[in-house]
Design a protein around this motif. Structure first.
Motif: not given
Ligand code: M6R
Length: 366
Positions: A134-145
């Motif tokens: 949670v809060g990682s770069s990919v999860s922050r930039e994705a439209d949906s995680t």
């Protein structure tokens, strides 16, 4: 913090039933045969427009993606491509706003995966992620995680992150099928009922730990290994080989069994242990004939088969049983067998299982 286990990897292998329960909890209703929850949040309104899905990842997460392709194409009938992030990044891509891009990453910080996602987003694709942090770069930039609730994974060799990714992709595929109406609630319910059996099926597989340890003792000095599987278990062959390489430093190759006769068959002799993943499935007969091909060249066959299956007894030198479950989900007990095997080979060799040489837990440089 290793809770009585010798290594984090061993602990994390054993945590898998719990991790999968945490990952799938609250995301479906068995009674109604429906999937809900966070899975498609943020991209729901675009689903009817997608004509293709592109999954991108590295390493073990890429193997999860290869399995995800089987699930999505089978359940939701949407064509899927699976790519390695470092390849995807440096190619002339055909991506547009009808593409759903899915990044799979335990850490959410893998440089190549993150860059690939940024490129896809720039080209107009909807971007989703399957991620453990949670809060990682990919999860922050994705439209949906979609979060895998594996908990922190300390061992460099990924285990519970992988199985929770696969469980998430299974639900993701069913939810796409529900939205696109390619499956009835009854069909969805059937698969959900099988999915909830996975934790118990893994528990039962873990009961074979001592037997798998005895095989690790027997084969720890082998120089090479071959892993074969077909269909949904072909990625498990790749994953089994990767796990052995990265922690035991023994050369291993994973191959789709049907491709063996196009090259790797030349490697087979009386010194080569060959792991064959062959649970009961629609391709059982096909893979049985591959087992025959290995045996007739004197290879040593270690067969992973469904409990009670005696069909390969005449050909297998060693047989490891896994509980019966829907073919699509046999990847779970099968991968657990390969994880335990690699774990014991590496620890018998006295190697640093949790921190193998030359490897980092997350690869934040390209
Ligand atoms: O954090 P990620 O899932 O993006 O990491 C991807 C790979 O670096 C990772 O799966 C690696 O292959 C593991 N060491 C495999 O056990």
């Amino acid at each position: 913090e290793k809770a009585g286990y010798s290594h984090f990897m061993q602990k994390e292998i054993h945590e898998q039933p719990r991790a999968i329960i945490d990952t799938i909890r609250g995301k479906f209703s068995l009674e109604q045969g429906t999937i809900g929850g966070e899975l498609l949040e943020g991209i729901q309104h675009r689903i009817k427009d997608f004509n293709r899905i592109v999954i991108v990842a590295c390493g073990t997460s890429w193997h999860a993606g290869l399995i995800g392709k089987f699930y999505i194409e089978k359940f939701a009938k949407i064509p899927v491509e699976v790519d390695i992030a470092s390849e995807f990044r440096y190619r002339d891509l055909v991506i547009d706003d009808k593409t759903l891009f899915v990044a799979i990453t335990q850490s959410g910080e893998t440089a190549d995966t993150l860059s690939a996602m940024r490129i896809a987003k720039k080209m107009g694709a909807a971007v989703a992620a399957v991620c453990n942090v949670v809060g990682s770069s990919v999860s922050r930039e994705a439209d949906s995680t979609v979060y895998t609730h594996a908990g922190p994974e300390i061992g460099v060799a990924s285990t519970k992150a992988f199985t929770t990714q696969v469980a998430s992709l299974f639900l993701f595929a069913l939810q796409l099928a529900q939205t696109k109406k390619t499956m009835t609630p009854d069909q969805i319910r059937h698969y959900l009922k099988e999915l909830v059996r996975v934790p118990e099926v893994i528990e039962k597989t873990l009961k074979h730990e001592d037997y798998i340890l005895s095989l690790a003792k027997k084969f720890k000095d082998a120089k090479d290994f071959l892993y074969l599987g077909r269909n949904v278990n072909y990625p498990i062959a790749l994953e089994g080989a990767l796990k052995l390489k990265e922690i035991s430093y023994i050369h291993a190759e994973g191959y789709p069994a049907g491709e063996m006769k196009h090259g790797p068959i030349a490697l087979i002799d009386e010194n080569l242990p060959v792991f064959i993943i062959c649970p009961q499935s629609s391709v059982y007969e096909k893979i049985a004939s591959n087992v025959q091909e290995v045996k007739s060249r004197d290879g040593i066959v270690l067969a992973v088969v469904t409990e009670g299956d005696t069909g390969l007894d005449a050909l297998a030198d060693h047989k490891i049983e896994i509980p019966a479950i829907a073919e699509e989900l046999s990847v779970f007990p099968a991968v657990v067998v390969t994880q335990i095997f690699s774990y014991y080979v590496a620890s018998l060799l006295g190697l640093d299982v949790d921190q193998p040489r030359n490897l980092a837990k997350s690869v934040t440089v390209e």
